[in-house]
Design a protein around this motif. Sequence first.
Motif, PDB file in Angstrom:
ATOM      1  N   UNK A 108      33.568  10.724  -5.196  1.00  0.00           N
ATOM      2  CA  UNK A 108      33.741  11.552  -3.993  1.00  0.00           C
ATOM      3  C   UNK A 108      32.767  12.731  -3.961  1.00  0.00           C
ATOM      4  N   UNK A 109      31.658  12.619  -4.681  1.00  0.00           N
ATOM      5  CA  UNK A 109      30.669  13.696  -4.764  1.00  0.00           C
ATOM      6  C   UNK A 109      30.295  14.202  -3.376  1.00  0.00           C
ATOM      7  N   UNK A 110      30.058  15.501  -3.299  1.00  0.00           N
ATOM      8  CA  UNK A 110      29.716  16.147  -2.028  1.00  0.00           C
ATOM      9  C   UNK A 110      28.340  16.769  -2.132  1.00  0.00           C
ATOM     10  N   UNK A 111      27.485  16.492  -1.156  1.00  0.00           N
ATOM     11  CA  UNK A 111      26.122  17.017  -1.109  1.00  0.00           C
ATOM     12  C   UNK A 111      25.871  17.782   0.172  1.00  0.00           C
ATOM     13  N   UNK A 112      25.047  18.795   0.057  1.00  0.00           N
ATOM     14  CA  UNK A 112      24.318  19.331   1.208  1.00  0.00           C
ATOM     15  C   UNK A 112      22.859  19.184   0.823  1.00  0.00           C
ATOM     16  N   UNK A 113      22.138  18.399   1.601  1.00  0.00           N
ATOM     17  CA  UNK A 113      20.717  18.163   1.370  1.00  0.00           C
ATOM     18  C   UNK A 113      20.002  18.577   2.650  1.00  0.00           C
ATOM     19  N   UNK A 114      19.303  19.715   2.595  1.00  0.00           N
ATOM     20  CA  UNK A 114      18.721  20.312   3.794  1.00  0.00           C
ATOM     21  C   UNK A 114      19.869  20.565   4.759  1.00  0.00           C
ATOM     22  N   UNK A 115      19.831  19.945   5.943  1.00  0.00           N
ATOM     23  CA  UNK A 115      20.903  20.137   6.933  1.00  0.00           C
ATOM     24  C   UNK A 115      21.809  18.916   7.024  1.00  0.00           C
ATOM     25  N   UNK A 116      21.726  18.031   6.048  1.00  0.00           N
ATOM     26  CA  UNK A 116      22.545  16.819   6.052  1.00  0.00           C
ATOM     27  C   UNK A 116      23.655  16.949   5.011  1.00  0.00           C
ATOM     28  N   UNK A 117      24.844  16.512   5.388  1.00  0.00           N
ATOM     29  CA  UNK A 117      26.001  16.561   4.511  1.00  0.00           C
ATOM     30  C   UNK A 117      26.416  15.132   4.175  1.00  0.00           C
ATOM     31  N   UNK A 118      26.576  14.860   2.874  1.00  0.00           N
ATOM     32  CA  UNK A 118      26.814  13.507   2.390  1.00  0.00           C
ATOM     33  C   UNK A 118      28.009  13.557   1.441  1.00  0.00           C
ATOM     34  N   UNK A 119      28.903  12.567   1.552  1.00  0.00           N
ATOM     35  CA  UNK A 119      30.023  12.525   0.619  1.00  0.00           C
ATOM     36  C   UNK A 119      30.281  11.106   0.153  1.00  0.00           C
ATOM     37  N   UNK A 120      30.374  10.942  -1.160  1.00  0.00           N
ATOM     38  CA  UNK A 120      30.706   9.667  -1.778  1.00  0.00           C
ATOM     39  C   UNK A 120      29.489   8.860  -2.183  1.00  0.00           C
ATOM     40  N   UNK A 121      29.694   8.008  -3.168  1.00  0.00           N
ATOM     41  CA  UNK A 121      28.590   7.213  -3.727  1.00  0.00           C
ATOM     42  C   UNK A 121      27.925   6.297  -2.701  1.00  0.00           C
ATOM     43  N   UNK A 122      28.708   5.648  -1.856  1.00  0.00           N
ATOM     44  CA  UNK A 122      28.107   4.757  -0.865  1.00  0.00           C
ATOM     45  C   UNK A 122      27.198   5.537   0.077  1.00  0.00           C
ATOM     46  N   UNK A 123      27.650   6.696   0.507  1.00  0.00           N
ATOM     47  CA  UNK A 123      26.846   7.535   1.406  1.00  0.00           C
ATOM     48  C   UNK A 123      25.607   8.066   0.684  1.00  0.00           C
ATOM     49  N   UNK A 124      25.736   8.380  -0.601  1.00  0.00           N
ATOM     50  CA  UNK A 124      24.584   8.840  -1.390  1.00  0.00           C
ATOM     51  C   UNK A 124      23.551   7.717  -1.494  1.00  0.00           C
ATOM     52  N   UNK A 125      23.989   6.509  -1.798  1.00  0.00           N
ATOM     53  CA  UNK A 125      23.058   5.379  -1.901  1.00  0.00           C
ATOM     54  C   UNK A 125      22.373   5.123  -0.562  1.00  0.00           C
ATOM     55  N   UNK A 126      23.113   5.199   0.540  1.00  0.00           N
ATOM     56  CA  UNK A 126      22.522   4.999   1.870  1.00  0.00           C
ATOM     57  C   UNK A 126      21.505   6.102   2.177  1.00  0.00           C
ATOM     58  N   UNK A 127      21.854   7.339   1.850  1.00  0.00           N
ATOM     59  CA  UNK A 127      20.938   8.468   2.059  1.00  0.00           C
ATOM     60  C   UNK A 127      19.645   8.253   1.271  1.00  0.00           C
ATOM     61  N   UNK A 128      19.767   7.907  -0.006  1.00  0.00           N
ATOM     62  CA  UNK A 128      18.579   7.722  -0.845  1.00  0.00           C
ATOM     63  C   UNK A 128      17.735   6.530  -0.390  1.00  0.00           C
ATOM     64  N   UNK A 129      18.371   5.476   0.097  1.00  0.00           N
ATOM     65  CA  UNK A 129      17.626   4.340   0.639  1.00  0.00           C
ATOM     66  C   UNK A 129      16.769   4.789   1.818  1.00  0.00           C
ATOM     67  N   UNK A 130      17.367   5.528   2.751  1.00  0.00           N
ATOM     68  CA  UNK A 130      16.604   6.059   3.898  1.00  0.00           C
ATOM     69  C   UNK A 130      15.472   6.965   3.432  1.00  0.00           C
ATOM     70  N   UNK A 131      15.788   7.839   2.491  1.00  0.00           N
ATOM     71  CA  UNK A 131      14.806   8.806   1.984  1.00  0.00           C
ATOM     72  C   UNK A 131      13.587   8.082   1.419  1.00  0.00           C
ATOM     73  N   UNK A 132      13.822   7.144   0.499  1.00  0.00           N
ATOM     74  CA  UNK A 132      12.705   6.510  -0.192  1.00  0.00           C
ATOM     75  C   UNK A 132      12.004   5.451   0.665  1.00  0.00           C
ATOM     76  N   UNK A 133      12.597   5.059   1.782  1.00  0.00           N
ATOM     77  CA  UNK A 133      11.888   4.214   2.746  1.00  0.00           C
ATOM     78  C   UNK A 133      10.911   5.049   3.582  1.00  0.00           C
ATOM     79  N   UNK A 134      11.176   6.344   3.714  1.00  0.00           N
ATOM     80  CA  UNK A 134      10.304   7.269   4.466  1.00  0.00           C
ATOM     81  C   UNK A 134       9.294   7.962   3.567  1.00  0.00           C
ATOM     82  N   UNK A 135       9.724   8.342   2.366  1.00  0.00           N
ATOM     83  CA  UNK A 135       8.901   9.128   1.442  1.00  0.00           C
ATOM     84  C   UNK A 135       8.267   8.175   0.432  1.00  0.00           C
ATOM     85  N   UNK A 136       7.065   7.736   0.756  1.00  0.00           N
ATOM     86  CA  UNK A 136       6.389   6.689  -0.014  1.00  0.00           C
ATOM     87  C   UNK A 136       5.626   7.283  -1.198  1.00  0.00           C
ATOM     88  N   UNK A 137       5.500   6.502  -2.267  1.00  0.00           N
ATOM     89  CA  UNK A 137       4.833   6.936  -3.502  1.00  0.00           C
ATOM     90  C   UNK A 137       5.420   8.247  -4.024  1.00  0.00           C
TER      91      UNK A 137
END
Length: 157
Positions: free
Chosen positions: A42-71
């Motif tokens: 149930x981890x809770x994040x504030x990353x910039x202006x985005x709020x994320x809670x839970x492992x599934x949401x963290x994995x989805x957030x990181x997938x989006x991030x690393x699809x945009x932020x290359x290398x």
Amino acid sequence: MPEQRPPLPPFTRETAIQKVRAAEDGWNGRNPERVALAYTVDSYWRNRAEFVQGRDAIAAFLTRKWNRELDYRLIKELWAFTDNRIAVRFAYEYHDDSGNWFRAYGNENWEFDENGLMRTRFACINDLPIKESERKFFWDRSAPRPADHPGLTELGL
């Protein structure tokens, strides 16, 4: 038996540095599902202006991030610590799908549960456009930062 992610709190300077490096290595591996396992369910994040809670949401957030932020390449450095909290400063470099390079600078505040899983993460981040010739992070993008690669302080960041 509950999941554990050593080193466990309470942190010493040595174990806090180990925890920071483990986080850096995990993020540099860019595997969202694996990285998400370092956080409580149930981890809770504030990353910039985005709020994320839970492992599934963290994995989805990181997938989006690393699809945009290359290398993507990241360096973290311990700033301060207490019993179950760690503050880090970091910088990472990446480019977008148009080949524009950036260096992101930031600070994170982390709080861990008794099993060494991160329960909260608060990140403040600023992006700076850079030229490719201004990059400072050079290592194989599929591997952790080599032990002999300079850190943030050594790089003047």
